[in-house]
Design an enzyme around this catalytic site. Structure first.
Site, PDB file in Angstrom:
ATOM      1  N   GLU A  47       0.832  -1.203   0.000  1.00 51.08           N
ATOM      2  CA  GLU A  47       0.000   0.000   0.000  1.00 51.08           C
ATOM      3  C   GLU A  47       0.864   1.250   0.000  1.00 51.08           C
ATOM      4  O   GLU A  47       1.919   1.298   0.653  1.00 51.08           O
ATOM      5  CB  GLU A  47      -0.897   0.067   1.252  1.00 51.08           C
ATOM      6  N   THR A  48       0.385   2.256  -0.716  1.00 51.64           N
ATOM      7  CA  THR A  48       0.862   3.623  -0.564  1.00 51.64           C
ATOM      8  C   THR A  48      -0.328   4.461  -0.136  1.00 51.64           C
ATOM      9  O   THR A  48      -1.382   4.441  -0.783  1.00 51.64           O
ATOM     10  CB  THR A  48       1.451   4.175  -1.869  1.00 51.64           C
TER      11      THR A  48
END
Length: 262
Positions: A47-48
């Site tokens: 995830e970002t």
């Protein structure tokens, strides 16, 4: 040229190179979604997270390398960790407003962060042909579903022994697959697979615990639970069932900070 700060945090662990890594990008205003998706793909982490300041609160979005998703626990914890430790946030609670998961809060006490998330009790479902075989392991005790398929096994060793065929799993109509069993040294253990969004195995998955906490609270007859996600990196969570909400607590460690130039 636009310069964007970036941080990377290992979440749900107190040790570097454990837990689940997430990138965090503070923004002054939202970038176009395709631009954020490119950054997430370039980061190539599970995830970002991107966030902007909105009044006294924050707006928050999460991207895997392949798509924007509706809910993410470890990147929310990581974002809170950066606000508290790197960006001089001084209150004891952060409110994050999200597109699909409503308002999420994170509070901090010493080095422990507590996330307040919606509960998602998995329900009885039709089991698609080939799912059990694609997980390549012992026969499960039951298969349920909410957002993700939720597969329950008899023992922790059953969960650890699974060797999924990710090419087959990504063909099923599901974002992910939660696999779980009673724990040997905890109330329960889990793993999480999401090849359809570019994450074969997620190291520690907060959103999966939105399912896991109400399920195990009901099954074990207790509200407070201790959990491990038994991926290679491993993660530890302290959990509580609160009816239509769940609390999950964990620690975090900053790995890096830098700048993106686009």
């Amino acid at each position: 040229m636009l310069t964007i700060p970036i941080f990377q945090v290992d979440a749900f662990t107190d040790k570097l190179f454990g837990g689940n890594p997430a990138a965090i990008c503070p923004l002054k205003e939202w970038l176009p979604a395709p631009e954020m998706q490119k950054i997430a793909a370039e980061n190539n982490l599970a995830e970002t997270a991107f966030f902007i300041h909105q009044g006294h609160d924050f707006e928050l979005r999460w991207f895997t390398p392949e798509s924007e998703i509706d809910l993410c626990g470890h990147a929310t914890l990581a974002t809170a960790h950066i606000l508290f430790t790197q960006l001089n946030y001084t209150s004891d609670k952060i409110h994050f407003h999200t597109l699909k998961a409503g308002t999420l809060t994170v509070s901090k006490e010493n080095d422990l962060y507590t996330l307040d998330f919606p509960a998602r009790l998995p329900l009885v479902c039709d089991v698609p042909a080939g799912l059990v075989e694609a997980l390549d392991g012992p026969k499960p005790v039951e298969i349920l579903r909410s957002r993700d398929y939720f597969i329950v096994y008899e023992t922790e060793e059953d969960v650890r022994s699974l060797k999924p065929d990710f090419n087959i799993l990504k063909q099923f109509d599901s974002l992910g697959f939660v696999v779980t069993a009673p724990g040997t040294n905890s109330d329960f253990v889990s793993r999480f697979f999401a090849p359809a969004v570019g994450i074969n195995e997620d190291p520690v998955t907060g959103s999966a615990h939105c399912n896991l906490i109400p399920y195990w609270a009901a099954r074990l007859g207790k509200e407070k639970l201790h959990a491990y996600q038994v991926s290679d990196r491993c993660g530890e969570l302290w959990c509580e069932s609160k009816g239509d909400r769940v609390l999950m607590s964990g620690k975090a460690v900053t790995y890096l900070k830098g700048e993106i130039f686009i």
